[in-house]
Design an enzyme around this catalytic site. Structure first.
Site, PDB file in Angstrom:
ATOM      1  CB  SER A 166      59.054  46.772  73.534  1.00  0.00           C
ATOM      2  OG  SER A 166      60.406  46.437  73.349  1.00  0.00           O
ATOM      3  CB  ILE A 167      54.004  49.306  71.876  1.00  0.00           C
ATOM      4  CG1 ILE A 167      54.253  50.143  73.143  1.00  0.00           C
ATOM      5  CG2 ILE A 167      52.502  49.165  71.669  1.00  0.00           C
ATOM      6  CD1 ILE A 167      53.699  51.552  73.074  1.00  0.00           C
TER       7      ILE A 167
END
Length: 556
Positions: A166-167
């Site tokens: 999710s970065i």
């Protein structure tokens, strides 16, 4: 020596002068030199005889044994120049490697952080973990622990490539911000203006609008991996009740402290009554066991999608879980819709537009995860099965969620990204003191917007914070004198099949002297990637950042 001389003479007599082998003599003749005959051999014998005679004469002069040979004079021998510290052929950042000059100030922080990572790695049973730290824009430490590939015993190293999960959302935010700065994207109009393929929505019979801004901060009402609306609402109600209980307990403790720590039976009875009532409500409203993300089938999709528009069919016809803007629901599918918006607003395919951004930011090892291409230094990914055995994760295709969780990267590239964001956030503060500073990749007002907490949001990896725009943000706070001081920082964590990650930025608390004498970026950036899923890394990254901040404050 007598035996050697006799053998040479005998060989010369019997072979007609071919004492050294006809092959050698032939070679000598091929070179155009005179043939080796008996005369040449005789000359050799005479020379050997004279040398032997001199040696014998010297030995007969005295009865005492000859003294041992003197040690060679070191000044007379050629000396090899020693290698400089930076030229030592040791693995970079290993404990035995001489530290480069700009990292020596952080030896204590590096040792402490390495020990912390070893403990975290051992506690969760992670095969491998890689960390990178930069201070004021300079990388001061990067190291791999454990294995990137357990089967083939390939160790982790700073260049190891892993899923950042999710970065990826924070990377996508840069694309959105660039389009917004260029006037090509309006954050507050309905998404159908850019993507008419996404149908208009209603909630409880009322027509509602989903905007780009709401998508960014997970306020759109679009679902995550869980399709059952009832389960999601039950879980949110339970969380809200739990949070209310914690707030009430905190208020009671605060009231007690203000009264000098004195308690009475009335307060104790009231507290017990509240706890009993909340416990009863909790039992009645506690949802059935909720599946986590890694038990949801859509996380393990194997289907390949050609583009973001095609990926919309996974969720575009599903109902909204709540009215847009009213509640927070973390949604990776919301970022799939954002990727489609980026395509339409930019005129480029999403991945092509992102590669341009990666090139600008010098993030040359950051790519979308695809299974077919050969990607050097790519790690393998692991999970523990029901028997608590380490196994390889199943094959997955992330083409449906490039924007929300589909990129691969290294800790070095993530540090570059974090510093680019920090520079843009701070450069406006330094401008008056230093007119020669280059502009940030994003404008200061843009970064201020991105790192400002949004109301009605949650930061699941740190309850002290709120979600902003594709980042979680914890604001500076101190309630009591000489007590805990909460630092301002921004971060995003990631969890994917067989991988966990975090990128954390801890800005320096700038004073007038720093603004006049320093240049941005000023602060600590920490990135950690791990090839094991469900490993919480945010608190570890924050501890590491604070360790380096301590050493940084001691630098003259």
């Amino acid at each position: 020596m007598y035996r050697l001389l006799s053998a040479v003479m005998a060989r010369a007599a019997t072979t007609g002068g071919c004492a050294w082998g006809c092959g050698r003599r032939a070679a000598h003749q091929r070179a155009g030199l005179p043939p080796l005959g008996p005369g040449w051999v005789g000359g050799l014998g005479l020379g050997l005889g004279l040398a032997l005679g001199v040696k014998l004469a010297g030995g007969l002069r005295g009865a005492s044994p000859a003294p041992p040979a003197a040690a060679p004079d070191p000044e007379a021998l050629p000396q090899a120049e020693p290698l400089q510290a930076q030229e030592q052929p040791l693995a970079p950042w290993s404990p035995q490697t001489p530290a480069p000059p700009h990292t020596r100030h952080f030896a204590r922080a590096i040792d402490s952080s390495r020990d912390l990572l070893h403990r975290i790695k051992d506690e969760v049973g992670a095969p491998g973990i890689v960390v990178g730290v930069s201070v004021d824009g300079k990388e001061v430490w990067s190291e791999g622990l454990g294995y990137a590939d357990v089967e083939n015993r390939v160790p982790c190293k700073p260049e190891t490539v892993m899923r950042i999960a999710s970065i990826s959302k924070s990377l996508t935010m840069v694309a959105i911000a660039k389009l917004w700065e260029a006037g090509k994207l309006d954050l507050d109009i309905p998404v159908q203006h850019y993507v008419p393929e996404f149908p208009e929505k209603e909630y409880e019979g009322e027509k509602v609008s989903v905007t780009t801004r709401l998508l960014i901060s997970h306020l759109s009402g679009i679902r995550h991996y869980e399709k059952d609306m009832k389960k999601v609402k039950e879980e949110k109600a339970y969380k809200a009740l739990k949070m209310m209980k914690e707030m009430m307990e905190s208020d009671q403790e605060k009231e007690l402290k203000e009264k000098g720590g004195k308690s009475n039976e009335k307060n104790d009875f009231a507290k017990a009554k509240v706890e009993q009532d909340n416990e009863t409500k909790g039992r009645n409203s506690k949802p059935c066991k909720k599946k986590n993300d890694f038990e949801q089938g859509e996380l393990y999709l194997k289907e390949k999608f050609e583009n973001s528009i095609e990926s919309l069919r996974l969720f575009k016809n599903d109902p909204l879980f709540f009215k847009p803007g009213s509640q927070f629901l973390y949604s990776t599918f919301g970022y799939t819709l954002l990727a489609a918006i980026v395509e339409r607003a930019s005129g480029y395919k999403y991945l092509d537009y992102m590669q341009k951004i990666f090139h600008d930011l010098d993030m040359l090892t950051t790519v979308q995860e695809e299974n077919e291409p050969v990607i050097y230094n790519r790690a393998r990914f692991y999970v523990y099965n029901k028997k608590k055995r380490l196994v390889n994760t199943p094959y997955v295709d992330n083409s449906y969620k490039w924007a929300g969780g589909g990129f691969l990267s290294t800790v070095g590239d993530l540090l570059k990204f974090g510093n680019a964001m920090l520079y843009g956030y701070q450069v406006g503060l330094f401008k008056n003191a230093n007119e020669n500073l280059l502009p940030g990749y994003l404008k200061p007002e843009t970064m201020l917007m991105i790192w400002t907490p949004v109301p009605n949001t949650e930061m699941s990896w740190d309850k002290e914070g709120k979600y902003a725009m594709a980042w979680g943000v914890v604001e500076k706070k101190q309630t009591y004198g000489s007590c805990r001081k909460q630092r301002h920082y921004a971060s995003h964590t990631g969890g994917a099949v067989g991988a966990s990650s975090v990128l954390l930025v801890l800005p320096e608390e700038l004073d007038a002297e720093a603004l006049n004498n320093k240049v941005p970026p000023r602060g600590i950036v920490v990135s950690i990637i791990c090839n094991m899923q469900s490993v919480g890394l945010n608190s570890t990254a924050l501890k590491i950042a604070l360790e380096f901040d301590k050493d940084r404050s001691d630098i003259p």
